[in-house]
Design a protein around this motif. Structure first.
Motif, PDB file in Angstrom:
ATOM      1  N   ILE A   1      -8.908  11.642  -2.189  1.00  0.00           N
ATOM      2  CA  ILE A   1      -9.168  10.207  -2.347  1.00  0.00           C
ATOM      3  C   ILE A   1      -7.885   9.403  -2.134  1.00  0.00           C
ATOM      4  O   ILE A   1      -7.888   8.329  -1.524  1.00  0.00           O
ATOM      5  N   ALA A   2      -6.770   9.949  -2.614  1.00  0.00           N
ATOM      6  CA  ALA A   2      -5.484   9.255  -2.476  1.00  0.00           C
ATOM      7  C   ALA A   2      -5.060   9.100  -1.018  1.00  0.00           C
ATOM      8  O   ALA A   2      -4.241   8.231  -0.692  1.00  0.00           O
ATOM      9  N   LEU A   3      -5.608   9.919  -0.127  1.00  0.00           N
ATOM     10  CA  LEU A   3      -5.281   9.819   1.300  1.00  0.00           C
ATOM     11  C   LEU A   3      -5.652   8.452   1.886  1.00  0.00           C
ATOM     12  O   LEU A   3      -5.075   8.035   2.902  1.00  0.00           O
ATOM     13  N   VAL A   4      -6.591   7.774   1.264  1.00  0.00           N
ATOM     14  CA  VAL A   4      -7.057   6.481   1.792  1.00  0.00           C
ATOM     15  C   VAL A   4      -5.909   5.481   1.881  1.00  0.00           C
ATOM     16  O   VAL A   4      -5.812   4.710   2.852  1.00  0.00           O
ATOM     17  N   PHE A   5      -5.013   5.490   0.920  1.00  0.00           N
ATOM     18  CA  PHE A   5      -3.979   4.453   0.835  1.00  0.00           C
ATOM     19  C   PHE A   5      -2.925   4.545   1.943  1.00  0.00           C
ATOM     20  O   PHE A   5      -2.610   3.520   2.561  1.00  0.00           O
ATOM     21  N   PRO A   6      -2.357   5.718   2.246  1.00  0.00           N
ATOM     22  CA  PRO A   6      -1.409   5.754   3.364  1.00  0.00           C
ATOM     23  C   PRO A   6      -2.064   5.463   4.709  1.00  0.00           C
ATOM     24  O   PRO A   6      -1.430   4.875   5.597  1.00  0.00           O
ATOM     25  N   VAL A   7      -3.327   5.856   4.867  1.00  0.00           N
ATOM     26  CA  VAL A   7      -4.029   5.562   6.125  1.00  0.00           C
ATOM     27  C   VAL A   7      -4.220   4.057   6.273  1.00  0.00           C
ATOM     28  O   VAL A   7      -3.963   3.479   7.342  1.00  0.00           O
ATOM     29  N   LEU A   8      -4.651   3.381   5.198  1.00  0.00           N
ATOM     30  CA  LEU A   8      -4.813   1.930   5.230  1.00  0.00           C
ATOM     31  C   LEU A   8      -3.479   1.233   5.495  1.00  0.00           C
ATOM     32  O   LEU A   8      -3.418   0.243   6.231  1.00  0.00           O
ATOM     33  N   HIS A   9      -2.433   1.757   4.885  1.00  0.00           N
ATOM     34  CA  HIS A   9      -1.107   1.164   5.089  1.00  0.00           C
ATOM     35  C   HIS A   9      -0.710   1.224   6.560  1.00  0.00           C
ATOM     36  O   HIS A   9      -0.259   0.225   7.135  1.00  0.00           O
ATOM     37  N   PHE A  10      -0.896   2.365   7.194  1.00  0.00           N
ATOM     38  CA  PHE A  10      -0.493   2.524   8.594  1.00  0.00           C
ATOM     39  C   PHE A  10      -1.293   1.587   9.497  1.00  0.00           C
ATOM     40  O   PHE A  10      -0.733   0.922  10.379  1.00  0.00           O
ATOM     41  N   ILE A  11      -2.608   1.533   9.274  1.00  0.00           N
ATOM     42  CA  ILE A  11      -3.481   0.715  10.126  1.00  0.00           C
ATOM     43  C   ILE A  11      -3.141  -0.770  10.001  1.00  0.00           C
ATOM     44  O   ILE A  11      -3.062  -1.489  11.011  1.00  0.00           O
ATOM     45  N   THR A  12      -2.928  -1.242   8.783  1.00  0.00           N
ATOM     46  CA  THR A  12      -2.699  -2.680   8.575  1.00  0.00           C
ATOM     47  C   THR A  12      -1.265  -3.097   8.872  1.00  0.00           C
ATOM     48  O   THR A  12      -1.032  -4.161   9.461  1.00  0.00           O
ATOM     49  N   PHE A  13      -0.281  -2.277   8.489  1.00  0.00           N
ATOM     50  CA  PHE A  13       1.119  -2.676   8.659  1.00  0.00           C
ATOM     51  C   PHE A  13       1.551  -2.610  10.124  1.00  0.00           C
ATOM     52  O   PHE A  13       2.541  -3.233  10.505  1.00  0.00           O
TER      53      PHE A  13
ATOM     54  N   LEU B   1       0.835  -1.201   0.000  1.00  0.00           N
ATOM     55  CA  LEU B   1       0.000   0.000   0.000  1.00  0.00           C
ATOM     56  C   LEU B   1       0.872   1.256   0.000  1.00  0.00           C
ATOM     57  O   LEU B   1       0.508   2.277  -0.589  1.00  0.00           O
ATOM     58  N   SER B   2       2.029   1.165   0.648  1.00  0.00           N
ATOM     59  CA  SER B   2       2.963   2.293   0.640  1.00  0.00           C
ATOM     60  C   SER B   2       3.560   2.501  -0.751  1.00  0.00           C
ATOM     61  O   SER B   2       3.742   3.646  -1.199  1.00  0.00           O
ATOM     62  N   ILE B   3       3.860   1.407  -1.450  1.00  0.00           N
ATOM     63  CA  ILE B   3       4.407   1.512  -2.805  1.00  0.00           C
ATOM     64  C   ILE B   3       3.354   2.046  -3.769  1.00  0.00           C
ATOM     65  O   ILE B   3       3.662   2.779  -4.712  1.00  0.00           O
ATOM     66  N   ILE B   4       2.082   1.695  -3.549  1.00  0.00           N
ATOM     67  CA  ILE B   4       1.000   2.265  -4.359  1.00  0.00           C
ATOM     68  C   ILE B   4       0.962   3.780  -4.184  1.00  0.00           C
ATOM     69  O   ILE B   4       0.758   4.531  -5.152  1.00  0.00           O
ATOM     70  N   CYS B   5       1.164   4.242  -2.947  1.00  0.00           N
ATOM     71  CA  CYS B   5       1.237   5.695  -2.695  1.00  0.00           C
ATOM     72  C   CYS B   5       2.354   6.321  -3.522  1.00  0.00           C
ATOM     73  O   CYS B   5       2.183   7.392  -4.123  1.00  0.00           O
ATOM     74  N   CYS B   6       3.496   5.638  -3.556  1.00  0.00           N
ATOM     75  CA  CYS B   6       4.632   6.130  -4.344  1.00  0.00           C
ATOM     76  C   CYS B   6       4.264   6.206  -5.819  1.00  0.00           C
ATOM     77  O   CYS B   6       4.538   7.213  -6.493  1.00  0.00           O
ATOM     78  N   GLY B   7       3.627   5.149  -6.341  1.00  0.00           N
ATOM     79  CA  GLY B   7       3.225   5.139  -7.740  1.00  0.00           C
ATOM     80  C   GLY B   7       2.229   6.237  -8.071  1.00  0.00           C
ATOM     81  O   GLY B   7       2.290   6.845  -9.144  1.00  0.00           O
ATOM     82  N   MET B   8       1.334   6.528  -7.137  1.00  0.00           N
ATOM     83  CA  MET B   8       0.342   7.587  -7.369  1.00  0.00           C
ATOM     84  C   MET B   8       1.017   8.953  -7.450  1.00  0.00           C
ATOM     85  O   MET B   8       0.654   9.781  -8.292  1.00  0.00           O
ATOM     86  N   HIS B   9       1.993   9.197  -6.584  1.00  0.00           N
ATOM     87  CA  HIS B   9       2.720  10.472  -6.656  1.00  0.00           C
ATOM     88  C   HIS B   9       3.545  10.548  -7.936  1.00  0.00           C
ATOM     89  O   HIS B   9       3.651  11.605  -8.565  1.00  0.00           O
TER      90      HIS B   9
ATOM     91  N   VAL C   1      -1.064  18.980  -1.441  1.00  0.00           N
ATOM     92  CA  VAL C   1      -1.518  19.020  -2.832  1.00  0.00           C
ATOM     93  C   VAL C   1      -2.984  19.445  -2.905  1.00  0.00           C
ATOM     94  O   VAL C   1      -3.368  20.290  -3.730  1.00  0.00           O
ATOM     95  N   ALA C   2      -3.811  18.892  -2.022  1.00  0.00           N
ATOM     96  CA  ALA C   2      -5.258  19.168  -2.064  1.00  0.00           C
ATOM     97  C   ALA C   2      -5.574  20.631  -1.812  1.00  0.00           C
ATOM     98  O   ALA C   2      -6.510  21.180  -2.408  1.00  0.00           O
ATOM     99  N   PHE C   3      -4.794  21.273  -0.937  1.00  0.00           N
ATOM    100  CA  PHE C   3      -5.114  22.658  -0.549  1.00  0.00           C
ATOM    101  C   PHE C   3      -4.007  23.642  -0.919  1.00  0.00           C
ATOM    102  O   PHE C   3      -3.901  24.712  -0.322  1.00  0.00           O
TER     103      PHE C   3
ATOM    104  N   SER D   1      -7.650  18.587  -6.353  1.00  0.00           N
ATOM    105  CA  SER D   1      -7.950  18.526  -4.920  1.00  0.00           C
ATOM    106  C   SER D   1      -8.687  17.243  -4.545  1.00  0.00           C
ATOM    107  O   SER D   1      -8.312  16.560  -3.572  1.00  0.00           O
ATOM    108  N   LEU D   2      -9.717  16.891  -5.306  1.00  0.00           N
ATOM    109  CA  LEU D   2     -10.483  15.676  -4.996  1.00  0.00           C
ATOM    110  C   LEU D   2      -9.640  14.418  -5.206  1.00  0.00           C
ATOM    111  O   LEU D   2      -9.748  13.451  -4.444  1.00  0.00           O
ATOM    112  N   THR D   3      -8.796  14.435  -6.227  1.00  0.00           N
ATOM    113  CA  THR D   3      -7.892  13.295  -6.457  1.00  0.00           C
ATOM    114  C   THR D   3      -6.979  13.092  -5.260  1.00  0.00           C
ATOM    115  O   THR D   3      -6.770  11.953  -4.798  1.00  0.00           O
TER     116      THR D   3
END
Length: 474
Positions: A181-193, A30-38, A108-110, A176-178
């Motif tokens: 939405i992308a915030l979901v992935f680092p949050v999921l990564h932290f919770i699960t890892f 999930l962290s690498i997905i964050c990297c790919g999105m950036h 990025v969003a703001f 901004s909306l993109t």
């Protein structure tokens, strides 16, 4: 929290011996997905920012620098990770990336200005550096030799997934909306890892034998890990006899060989045009005269990459690393040469009947590149280095990678602008030939080998002779 983790994992041996290795890999990816999105963010976002009606005025030059900012920030993260991975562990080094990605997406969003966008991209780049130093290390140390290839290949799959996701989301939503939405992935990564065990190698490095035993039990799905614990402990002790220093990478012959292999393979990835072609895919299609919209070209390009990366992840443990590298680089060279020939003859003779060639050659290149050259070097990063220098090694490899990516992207632009589109493709094809010679002569086969056996190969020893030496010494 320890009780919660124990409760979560105490049924591990009922779920299959590799279950938690896959689970930890998915969570970490999930962290690498964050990297790919950036990394893929500029593709849908820069056109919006460069539009004359943009609320944040930006020049083309500022846009090009904005796209490169993660590569500038990544060395900062590499250096941080090289220190943290051996001080606080691989797991907690990975967890640090989550708040960094959250902060970068919020900026990025703001963002009210180009400066804030640049700051966000640098923070994301630093997080990328940490992830690409700590995660290959973690994967190499938790995975069984039978599935280390597929787990290591997940990094390339996740990177491509992130790039495809941000392009899909960015196609329909604004910046901004993109980002929100992308915030979901680092949050999921932290919770699960958070619930994943630490690497047993790191735990033995810090003399935490009980925790290392528990980690091995969880990752192997069995309580019977005494022999494996003994083997890993002996390997760690041998490696730690040498002081954990960056100089050990250069003073020890096996480490120098591993560093040379990884540096060269990561260079080959870029010298044959991987990210340069990704950056300029739409421009290539436009110059070829194809009537493909930017969004369509991007979707095709990344969708094919993702599909092939998934297939390749299963092949590395069945066919082996070397065969995939050899097949991949030969096929890439042919596809690149065909692409170069088309652009060379375009304008000289009537090529209207062959307008399909550029797209076909580029898609063929994407397929064959991702089968081997795209994923195998990342697998080897987690396999070739002993624990006492692994953090330093992956740090240097990632810094070098960032430098080469930046250089080759500029190389493509300069060659294209000054000599024509065919020149960079011919150059990439030439590098494929050079890379093939290097792979055949220098890259060892690591399929099915334990990390300890790989170190013996690099040292020029056989496992049998090594075992005899141990018996004599004890």
């Amino acid at each position: 929290m320890k009780l919660t983790q124990n409760a979560m994992f105490n049924n591990g041996n009922k779920l299959g011996s590799f279950f938690y290795q896959y689970l930890a890999t998915i969570s970490g990816c999930l962290s690498i997905i964050c990297c790919g999105m950036h990394f893929g963010w500029p593709s849908p976002s820069l056109p919006e920012l460069l539009d004359p009606n943009s609320t944040i005025p930006m020049t083309s030059e500022e846009g090009s620098w904005l796209a490169a900012m993660p590569c500038i920030g990544a060395p900062i993260g590499d250096i941080i990770a090289a220190y943290m991975a051996d001080k606080i562990g691989r797991k907690y080094s990975m967890l640090i990336t989550s708040p960094m990605y959250v902060a970068s997406w919020l900026l990025v969003a703001f963002s009210p200005s180009v400066f804030v966008f640049a700051l966000a991209r640098i923070i994301a780049g630093a997080a990328d550096g940490i992830a690409f130093t700590a995660f290959p290390m973690y994967l190499g140390e938790i995975s069984d030799s039978k599935i280390r290839g597929i787990l290591g290949s997940s990094i390339q799959v996740s990177m491509t997934t992130g790039m495809l996701l941000v392009n899909i989301i960015g196609l329909y939503l604004n910046i901004s909306l993109t980002a929100i939405i992308a915030l979901v992935f680092p949050v999921l990564h932290f919770i699960t890892f958070w619930f994943m065990p630490e690497s047993p190698y790191y735990l033995l490095m810090t003399k935490n034998t009980d925790a290392a035993r528990r980690s091995l039990q969880i990752f192997n799905g069995t309580d019977d890990v005494d022999q494996k614990l003994k083997t890993v402990d002996q390997a760690v002790k041998e490696d730690l006899e040498n002081t954990s220093s960056i100089w050990n990478l250069f003073t020890t012959k096996s480490n120098r060989k591993a560093l040379l292999i990884c540096f060269c393979l990561r260079s080959i990835q870029q010298f044959i045009g991987a990210y340069a072609i990704t950056f300029y895919a739409k421009m290539i299609f436009d110059e070829a005269g194809e009537n493909i919209s930017a969004s369509t070209a991007t979707m095709i390009f990344f969708s094919v990459q993702l599909f092939v990366a998934i297939i390749a992840s299963f092949l590395s443990d069945s066919l082996g690393r070397r065969p995939l590298l050899i097949i991949s680089i030969i096929g890439s060279g042919i596809a690149l040469a065909v692409e170069g020939l088309y652009f060379y003859f375009e304008g000289k003779i009537d090529m209207s009947g062959y307008s399909f060639v550029p797209l076909l050659a580029l898609i063929s290149y994407v397929i064959i590149y991702n089968v081997g050259v795209g994923c195998v070097p990342i697998i080897l990063l987690g396999e070739l280095f002993p624990p006492n220098v692994k953090a330093f090694a992956l740090c240097l490899c990632d810094i070098w990678f960032d430098i080469v990516v930046t250089f080759m992207s500029k190389f493509f632009q300069l060659m294209k602008d000054n000599f024509g589109m065919h020149v960079p493709f011919f150059a990439f094809a030439l590098f494929c030939g050079i890379g093939l010679v290097f792979i055949v002569l220098c890259v060892p086969e690591t399929k099915g080998k334990t990390l300890e056996e790989i170190q013996l190969i690099l040292k020029g020893k056989s496992k049998k002779n090594h075992d005899i030496e141990l018996e004599v010494n004890t």
